[in-house]
Design a protein around this motif. Structure first.
Motif, PDB file in Angstrom:
ATOM      1  N   THR A 179      53.130   6.425   9.271  1.00  0.00           N
ATOM      2  CA  THR A 179      51.709   6.709   9.405  1.00  0.00           C
ATOM      3  C   THR A 179      51.213   7.231   8.056  1.00  0.00           C
ATOM      4  N   PRO A 180      49.905   7.165   7.774  1.00  0.00           N
ATOM      5  CA  PRO A 180      49.409   7.659   6.477  1.00  0.00           C
ATOM      6  C   PRO A 180      49.824   9.105   6.210  1.00  0.00           C
ATOM      7  N   GLN A 181      49.844   9.943   7.218  1.00  0.00           N
ATOM      8  CA  GLN A 181      50.247  11.343   6.998  1.00  0.00           C
ATOM      9  C   GLN A 181      51.722  11.439   6.633  1.00  0.00           C
ATOM     10  N   LEU A 184      52.365  10.748   3.035  1.00  0.00           N
ATOM     11  CA  LEU A 184      52.143  11.879   2.127  1.00  0.00           C
ATOM     12  C   LEU A 184      53.338  12.818   2.126  1.00  0.00           C
ATOM     13  N   THR A 495      35.303   4.662  11.827  1.00  0.00           N
ATOM     14  CA  THR A 495      36.563   5.397  11.777  1.00  0.00           C
ATOM     15  C   THR A 495      37.141   5.315  10.363  1.00  0.00           C
ATOM     16  N   ASN A 496      38.269   5.968  10.109  1.00  0.00           N
ATOM     17  CA  ASN A 496      38.884   5.896   8.784  1.00  0.00           C
ATOM     18  C   ASN A 496      40.397   6.026   8.910  1.00  0.00           C
ATOM     19  N   ALA A 497      41.080   5.808   7.805  1.00  0.00           N
ATOM     20  CA  ALA A 497      42.541   5.748   7.831  1.00  0.00           C
ATOM     21  C   ALA A 497      43.154   7.056   8.325  1.00  0.00           C
ATOM     22  N   GLU A 498      42.566   8.207   7.938  1.00  0.00           N
ATOM     23  CA  GLU A 498      43.132   9.493   8.361  1.00  0.00           C
ATOM     24  C   GLU A 498      43.115   9.619   9.880  1.00  0.00           C
ATOM     25  N   GLU A 499      41.951   9.295  10.437  1.00  0.00           N
ATOM     26  CA  GLU A 499      41.796   9.442  11.879  1.00  0.00           C
ATOM     27  C   GLU A 499      42.767   8.526  12.624  1.00  0.00           C
ATOM     28  N   GLY A 501      45.526   7.396  11.448  1.00  0.00           N
ATOM     29  CA  GLY A 501      46.866   7.917  11.216  1.00  0.00           C
ATOM     30  C   GLY A 501      47.243   8.992  12.225  1.00  0.00           C
ATOM     31  N   LEU A 502      46.305   9.873  12.522  1.00  0.00           N
ATOM     32  CA  LEU A 502      46.567  10.922  13.499  1.00  0.00           C
ATOM     33  C   LEU A 502      46.841  10.317  14.868  1.00  0.00           C
TER      34      LEU A 502
END
Lengths: 520, 305
Positions: A179-181, A184, A495-499, A501-502
């Motif tokens: 996931t994007p998170q 990181l 929406t966006n990638a962070e959302e 990702g969560l």
């Protein structure tokens, strides 16, 4: 940057140097006279699209594959790495793209297998906990691997490498399953390792990640080095030019004109056939004519089960759980659903999308039985051949012809053929799973554009993919599947990638979070 | 009370050929190799042990010859299936047919020969003491050998590093190779071990259980050993239980025949096979157990790189 802590004269001498590495397979030169220098403590990207020869090069370095020509130097000494065991003894570690873990064994057993007998003694679980704590990679040594998520499995692989205190760590496409998170978090770990003096070879085709993480990049195209640069100073467009020799193609978009519901999934519950599979829990989704809906998610969260329930490979108990073009289709098999107007591009190209040993003509016939290719139970061979030739011509599939075996095509070309075959059915609903996985950039762009054109023609399109960027680029609405539950589909613009990702990491009850909460 | 102890002893005696053959094949299959030649290797082991015993009058030399003969036959399989990468199923079937024919041919002159076989233990004061003494000390020495084999296999697979590597190779030879383990060498060793065990199973029948030689005397036990493994989900203790179940029903059907039960003897003779498979099939339906214990690469040839 703690790179300053290392004396310059040590930094200058490459830890690993390759000269003129060449490896040819029948019909393709995977690596053509490749030179590569890896300095101590640097994060060095090897950038290239699928099929550029990155994985082959890494396998050569790690001793899995023997090169046809070329030399290798390790700390200034000429070496010939004949086996992974020897590579590990030198201080090379590798995290594979397709994990080399054993599902039926525990974390500790998996790690013990990769260590020397002396290191794999009874103190191992404690060592695993120690390393995993130090680098923020939570792991329980006693757990069986099959029950773990893909992200957790990657942690096992990384910890396994770290236990050997590697001096060069090879990461092969490490973020394709995260996931994007989680990406990181992985970057934090890698930076810490590099600061401690470990060199990292980072294999990827994702430009943004390389620009965010790497100190230096070597770009490969069609088996050759086409450039070397500092990715932090380059634009994504410049890197893309080096990687594919052209600008990154962008699909044309028109605002969606969504029509009547074409595929409705309502409260679908499904236990998997495979005991290691994922149970689907009240999955609901409405797909309308003239829109593309994407389903994002880390693989292994129920995608396989959902796709089987939609394609008809797996029937569901309740007829109304799947409604296809107005017909309750839950109990219908794959052929019946296809005759209602469903077309399906499965994830596995060879074995599910096409029969590897059969010719393209025969493969074209398999999903088009009712379209004039069969009469009175007999195959009309010339009709099947011309159908295949039609697909080959309109999709620019590179092949010897309709009689070529499906197996002989490259991933991208076979995928174009399969997508072309399905679109030629004139479907009302098209479901595509990982449509561009392992496909080169040119073919990917062509496939995405075809999906968009299909939508504009009023077909309902469902795309299941792990590539978030691809989904954001092509889809009108996005839903996320996590642990067998599907989130409501939301317009991509909202929406966006962070959302996302969560949502991909699941709700409050994800294993990662409970594990983190348990930590003292 | 005495008949009770006798029944247990006879049950173990009847199940022991399966214990040898199935435990050996268990190790082979855990390494991801499917050797269907068990029946042929058992018969070859049986005839070799019988001939050596008849000629040297030493049944233990015969047992050693049986193990060697089984291993030698399995080496043929290993070369064809592991080095030359032939289809394992076809190779194994051919090996079984070959072993059946070879043993019949070699054993022609020994059909009515009488030998002095391995006798059950008889330790004065212990084996004939009370019922416990008989149960503990009244078996054939080869039965103890099979039990030792069971403990050794269990310990090897789950307590040793080589055992761990073997299980890993059986699940994914490509991954095991990628992290530097010698897949083919380990598979060779496993196949030879399996062959030796099958040979021991045959030798037990020829020089301890019957003791005599007859064509095809293993009567399909090699095939039952293969089925036993699947239904025992590759767990050694379930293999043991299945083998003794087979032994017990074999015994019961002999008793029934002797008592003149009005059922055709052919049907009775089927009983042990049917009962073993039905019982094991019923207790092994859990899909998770199967996935966790079945070697995932079973029967698939592996070529490094």
């Amino acid at each position: 940057m703690s790179a300053a802590a290392i004396p310059p004269e040590v930094r200058m001498r490459p830890r690993l140097a390759l000269r003129g590495i060449t490896k040819a397979y029948p019909g393709v030169v995977a690596n053509d006279r490749i030179d590569l220098d890896v300095l101590p403590g640097e994060i060095h990207a090897v950038l290239g699209e699928n099929g550029a020869g990155k994985s082959t090069l890494m396998k050569i370095i790690y001793g899995v594959v023997k090169p046809d020509a070329g030399t290798m130097q390790w700390e200034g000494q000429a070496v010939r790495i004949a086996s992974p065991a020897q590579a590990r003894r030198l201080g090379l570690g590798m995290v594979f793209q397709h994990f080399s873990l054993f599902e039926t064994l525990t974390v500790a057993e998996n790690i013990a297998l990769a260590l020397d007998a002396a290191e794999a003694g009874s103190g191992l679980p404690a060592k695993i906990r120690d390393v995993s704590r130090r680098y923020g990679l939570t792991l329980d040594p006693a757990r069986l691997v099959h029950a773990m998520s893909v992200g957790e499995r990657q942690r096992v692989e990384i910890v396994r490498c770290l236990l050997q205190a590697p001096r060069v760590l090879i990461m092969d496409e490490p973020t394709s399953v995260l996931t994007p998170q989680a990406v990181l978090r992985l970057f934090d770990t890698l930076r810490r390792l590099a600061d401690e003096g470990c060199s990292i070879l980072y294999i990827s085709h994702k430009l943004d990640e390389i620009r965010a993480l790497c100190h230096r990049a070597t770009v490969l195209r069609a088996g050759r080095v086409t450039g070397e640069c500092d990715p932090r100073r380059e634009t994504a467009a410049a890197l893309a030019r080096m990687m594919i020799g052209a600008e990154l193609p962008h699909p044309r978009h028109r605002p969606p004109v969504a029509g009547a519901p074409a595929l409705v999934v309502d409260g679908l519950d499904l236990r998997p056939d495979d005991p290691f599979g994922t149970t689907l829990r009240s999955v609901s989704l409405t797909l309308r004519a003239g829109e593309i809906v994407g389903i994002a998610g880390v693989s292994g969260n129920g995608q396989r089960e959902l796709l089987a329930a939609l394609s008809g490979e797996r029937r569901v108990a309740r007829r109304n759980a799947v409604v296809l073009c107005g017909t309750a289709a839950g109990r219908l098999g794959a052929a019946q659903r296809r005759s209602l107007g469903l077309a399906f591009v499965p994830e596995e190209r060879l074995g599910r999308g096409a029969v590897p040993e059969m010719s393209l003509a025969d493969n074209a016939l398999l999903t088009a039985r009712h379209r004039g290719l069969v009469s009175h139970g007999l195959i009309r061979a010339d009709a099947a051949r011309s159908r295949a030739a039609e697909i080959i011509a309109s999709w620019n599939v590179k092949t010897a012809g309709p009689e070529a075996a499906a197996r002989s095509l490259s991933g991208g070309n076979l995928q174009k053929f399969i997508v072309g075959r399905e679109i030629l059915q004139g479907p009302r609903v098209l479901i595509a799973a990982q449509p561009t996985w392992g496909v080169d950039v040119g073919a990917s762009a062509q496939i995405r554009q075809a999906l968009i054109d299909l939508r504009d023609a009023g077909v309902a399109v469902l795309v299941v993919s792990e590539e978030l960027e691809e989904l954001i680029e092509t889809c009108d609405r996005l839903a996320v599947i996590a642990q067998g539950r599907l989130s409501p589909a939301r317009p991509v613009a909202e929406t966006n990638a962070e959302e996302i990702g969560l949502l991909m990491a699941g709700s409050a009850a994800t294993p990662e979070r409970t594990a983190a909460a348990r930590r003292p | 009370m005495d008949t009770c102890a006798q029944l247990v002893i006879l049950t173990l005696a009847a199940g022991t050929p399966l214990v040898f053959a199935a435990l050996g094949e268990l190790v082979v299959e855990k390494a991801g190799v499917l050797n269907l030649g068990v029946e042929g290797m058992m018969l070859t082991g049986a005839v070799a042990s019988f001939i050596v015993t008849a000629d040297t009058h030493s049944p233990w030399l015969g047992v050693g010859a049986g193990a060697l003969a089984g291993a030698a036959l399995s080496l043929v399989f290993a070369v064809i299936a592991l080095t030359l990468l032939a289809n394992q199923v076809a190779t194994g079937l051919a090996l079984s047919l070959f072993g059946v024919g070879l043993s019949a041919f070699v054993g022609r002159g020994y059909i009515s020969v009488v030998i002095e076989g391995i006798k059950p233990l008889s330790i004065p004061g212990l084996s004939d003491a009370a019922i416990v003494g008989r149960l503990l000390f009244g078996h054939n020495p080869m039965v103890y050998l099979s039990l030792a084999l069971f403990v050794a296999v269990q310990w090897f697979l789950h307590r040793t590093r080589t055992g761990l590597v073997l299980r890993a190779v059986g699940e994914s030879p490509a991954s095991a190779h990628a992290i530097g383990h010698r897949v083919i060498a380990l598979r060779y060793a496993a196949v030879l071990f399996g062959g030796a065990c099958a040979g021991l199973g045959g030798a037990y029948m020829a020089v301890a259980y019957t003791p005599s030689w007859a064509e095809g005397m293993t009567a399909g036990r090699g095939w039952i050993a293969l089925a036993l493994l699947v239904f025992a989900t590759w767990k050694p203790w379930r293999v043991l239980a299945g083998a003794y179940l087979f032994g017990g029903v074999t015994l019961a059907q002999f008793q029934a025949q002797a008592a003149g039960v009005a059922i055709p003897s052919q049907l009775l003779a089927m009983l042990p096979y049917v009962a073993t498979i039905v019982v094991l099939a019923i207790i092994s339906r859990d899909a998770t157990t199967i996935r966790l214990n079945a070697p995932a690469s079973l029967g698939r040839p592996f070529h490094p790189e």
